[in-house]
Scaffold this motif. Structure first.
Motif, short mmCIF file in Angstrom:
data_model
loop_
_atom_site.label_atom_id
_atom_site.label_comp_id
_atom_site.label_asym_id
_atom_site.label_seq_id
_atom_site.Cartn_x
_atom_site.Cartn_y
_atom_site.Cartn_z
N SER A 26 -9.61 -5.59 5.99
CA SER A 26 -8.96 -6.53 5.08
C SER A 26 -9.37 -7.97 5.41
CB SER A 26 -7.45 -6.38 5.24
OG SER A 26 -6.78 -7.44 4.61
N LEU A 27 -9.23 -8.84 4.42
CA LEU A 27 -9.42 -10.28 4.66
C LEU A 27 -8.28 -10.85 5.49
CD1 LEU A 27 -10.40 -12.01 1.30
CD2 LEU A 27 -11.79 -11.77 3.35
N VAL A 28 -7.17 -10.12 5.52
CA VAL A 28 -6.01 -10.59 6.27
C VAL A 28 -6.06 -9.99 7.67
CG1 VAL A 28 -3.49 -10.58 6.37
CG2 VAL A 28 -4.66 -10.76 4.17
N PRO A 29 -6.28 -10.82 8.70
CA PRO A 29 -6.37 -10.30 10.06
C PRO A 29 -5.04 -9.70 10.52
CG PRO A 29 -7.05 -12.62 9.97
CD PRO A 29 -6.40 -12.29 8.66
N ILE A 279 -6.11 -11.81 -3.59
CA ILE A 279 -4.95 -11.11 -4.17
C ILE A 279 -5.06 -9.61 -3.89
CG2 ILE A 279 -3.80 -10.50 -6.36
CD1 ILE A 279 -4.71 -13.31 -7.41
N GLY A 280 -6.29 -9.10 -3.97
CA GLY A 280 -6.52 -7.67 -3.71
C GLY A 280 -6.12 -7.26 -2.30
N ASP A 281 -6.15 -8.22 -1.36
CA ASP A 281 -5.71 -7.91 0.01
C ASP A 281 -4.25 -8.30 0.23
OD1 ASP A 281 -7.78 -6.48 1.06
OD2 ASP A 281 -8.86 -8.21 1.86
N GLY A 282 -3.51 -8.48 -0.86
CA GLY A 282 -2.06 -8.59 -0.76
C GLY A 282 -1.50 -10.00 -0.64
N VAL A 283 -2.35 -11.03 -0.72
CA VAL A 283 -1.84 -12.41 -0.58
C VAL A 283 -1.30 -12.88 -1.93
CG1 VAL A 283 -2.49 -14.78 0.02
CG2 VAL A 283 -3.50 -12.87 1.27
N ARG A 284 -0.23 -13.64 -1.90
CA ARG A 284 0.34 -14.21 -3.13
C ARG A 284 0.45 -15.72 -2.97
NH1 ARG A 284 -1.26 -10.21 -4.38
NH2 ARG A 284 -0.28 -8.37 -5.24
N THR A 327 -15.35 -6.79 -9.33
CA THR A 327 -15.27 -7.53 -8.06
C THR A 327 -14.56 -6.70 -7.00
OG1 THR A 327 -15.28 -9.62 -9.24
CG2 THR A 327 -14.40 -9.66 -7.01
N ALA A 328 -13.44 -6.09 -7.40
CA ALA A 328 -12.70 -5.26 -6.44
C ALA A 328 -13.59 -4.13 -5.94
CB ALA A 328 -11.43 -4.72 -7.09
N GLY A 332 -14.94 -3.39 -2.04
CA GLY A 332 -14.34 -2.21 -1.42
C GLY A 332 -12.82 -2.21 -1.49
N GLN A 333 -12.26 -2.76 -2.59
CA GLN A 333 -10.80 -2.81 -2.73
C GLN A 333 -10.35 -1.96 -3.92
OE1 GLN A 333 -10.71 -7.13 -3.30
NE2 GLN A 333 -9.51 -7.31 -1.42
N VAL A 334 -9.12 -1.54 -3.84
CA VAL A 334 -8.52 -0.85 -4.99
C VAL A 334 -7.52 -1.82 -5.59
CG1 VAL A 334 -7.24 1.19 -5.73
CG2 VAL A 334 -8.73 1.31 -3.73
#
Ligand code: SER
Length: 400
Positions: A26-29, A279-284, A327-328, A332-334
């Motif tokens: 993920s982009l989020v460590p 956003i795909g990695d859950g950030v808002r 893009t997703a 490699g994102q769902v």
């Protein structure tokens, strides 16, 4: 050559040389990591670079989605992106830097068709802590590349104030119109392509530098840049990784790609594409941390679209869902396009309200349009109007 072919050429080259492919993260460590976003392929591998055995062994390769906000001012030129993919290789206490350099040059020239006469290398020239990386420099020379020694600001890699770090040796490719001139340190038309870092040290929180018992090699190459130079595209935006954005967006919003000026189309493409991945990695969107990075990316997009006019009919609702899906997939994102759309629309509505409020407040309080530092602070603290927004509104007041 397209994205899929470039990734498989890269990964298979290293698999044939004993590397195992790892999944990107993920982009989020993970919690506790002081960095907001994953900025390099080595980032998720930090514990293994510090000595923990990796379950897949000592030779790894993979593709990692990354986000860098350090280059935001550069976005819009031919080569900088906020979110991008990094092709990487790691030798965890296995082969050394020269072996990595040799792999790198072979892959670029024999498999991606780059011409050696258009390549230049750099190596760490030393500083008060660590001497010059003469081994890397001599290796480039023996491989036939010109090499320039540069200081720590260019050729010392670390992923933050503490952690594994070491001298970096970089491969540049000439993207100028005529024959190569100068060197990477003197001419910006040398494009940084592939970094080879020998991680020999660990920086501790108190600033001290200690040798690592296991020396590793970490390499990283931007996928979009590789596609650009391997296909002869004039910018990363013309590669298949981004071309669908550039062809679809002008049909929904009046954006032009002004190659020599502020490239609104490129900025909107980069920032929206990056927002989709974040956003795909859950950030808002929010007012702090990662959410604030996302908010700023989206506000810059809306600034380009609206030019400070909250009454503009242009809306992110018109972002084609195929771009979100494509893009997703590539990163490699769902991700469900409808979910991205609702995040975008909530943020858009909020920004419209803020702009409208800002406009009437500024016209009432500062009809002359000139503000002091204290005014900016007051508007932010008392009215929730951040400086960028105030500047947008003032710009529009001046233009109107
Ligand atoms: N960590 C280095 C970089 O990001 C090489 O992967 O450039």
């Amino acid at each position: 050559m397209n994205t899929t072919e470039a990734i498989s050429t890269f990964v298979e080259f290293f698999e044939r040389r004993g590397h195992r492919a790892i999944e990107g993260s993920s982009l989020v460590p993970p919690p506790g990591d002081p960095v907001l976003f994953t900025t390099s392929g080595m980032h998720p591998l930090t514990p293994y670079l510090l000595g923990r055995p990796h379950p897949l062994g000592r030779r790894l390769t993979g593709v990692q989605r990354c986000l860098r906000t350090t280059d935001l001012a550069e976005v819009g030129d031919r080569t900088h992106l906020t979110a991008f993919q990094m092709l990487g290789t790691w030798s965890l206490g296995d082969y050394d830097g020269p072996q990595s350099q040799q792999f790198g040059l072979e892959l670029l020239c024999d498999h991606f068709g780059l011409r050696p006469e258009l390549l230049y290398a750099t190596a760490f020239g030393g500083n008060t802590e660590v001497g010059p990386d003469t081994t890397a420099a001599e290796t480039w020379t023996s491989l036939g590349l010109p090499v320039e020694l540069l200081g720590a600001e260019h050729n010392w890699w670390s992923n933050g104030p503490a952690g594994p770090c070491g001298p970096d040796s970089e491969i540049f490719v000439w993207i100028g119109a005529g024959p190569p001139e100068g060197s990477p340190g003197t001419d910006e038309r040398w494009l940084e392509l592939w970094n080879h870092v020998t991680l020999r040290y660990e920086r501790h929180a108190d600033g001290s530098l200690a040798p690592l018992s296991q020396q590793s090699v970490d390499t990283g190459m931007g996928l979009e840049r590789l596609l650009m130079v391997a296909t002869g595209a004039s910018s990363v935006f013309e590669t298949d990784a981004l071309a669908s954005w550039l062809s679809a967006l002008p049909a929904v919003w009046p954006l032009r790609d002004e190659r020599d000026g502020p490239a609104a189309l490129r900025v909107v493409t980069d920032h929206l594409r990056s927002s989709v991945v974040v956003i795909g990695d859950g950030v808002r969107p929010s007012n702090t941390g990662r959410g604030y990075v996302l908010r700023r990316l989206l506000r810059r997009v809306l600034t380009e679209l609206w030019r400070g006019d909250p009454g503009s009919p242009l809306t992110l609702a018109d972002l084609p869902p195929e771009l979100v899906r494509d893009t997703a997939d590539r990163f490699g994102q769902v991700t469900e396009p409808a979910a991205v759309r609702s995040v975008l629309l909530v943020e858009e509505r909020r920004y419209r309200q803020l702009l409208t409020r800002g406009q009437s407040l500024l016209a009432r309080l500062y009809p002359s349009g000139s503000l002091t530092e204290a005014d900016y602070r007051y508007l932010h603290e008392t009215h929730g109007l951040p400086r960028e927004l105030v500047c947008d509104v003032l710009g529009r007041m001046r233009a109107g």
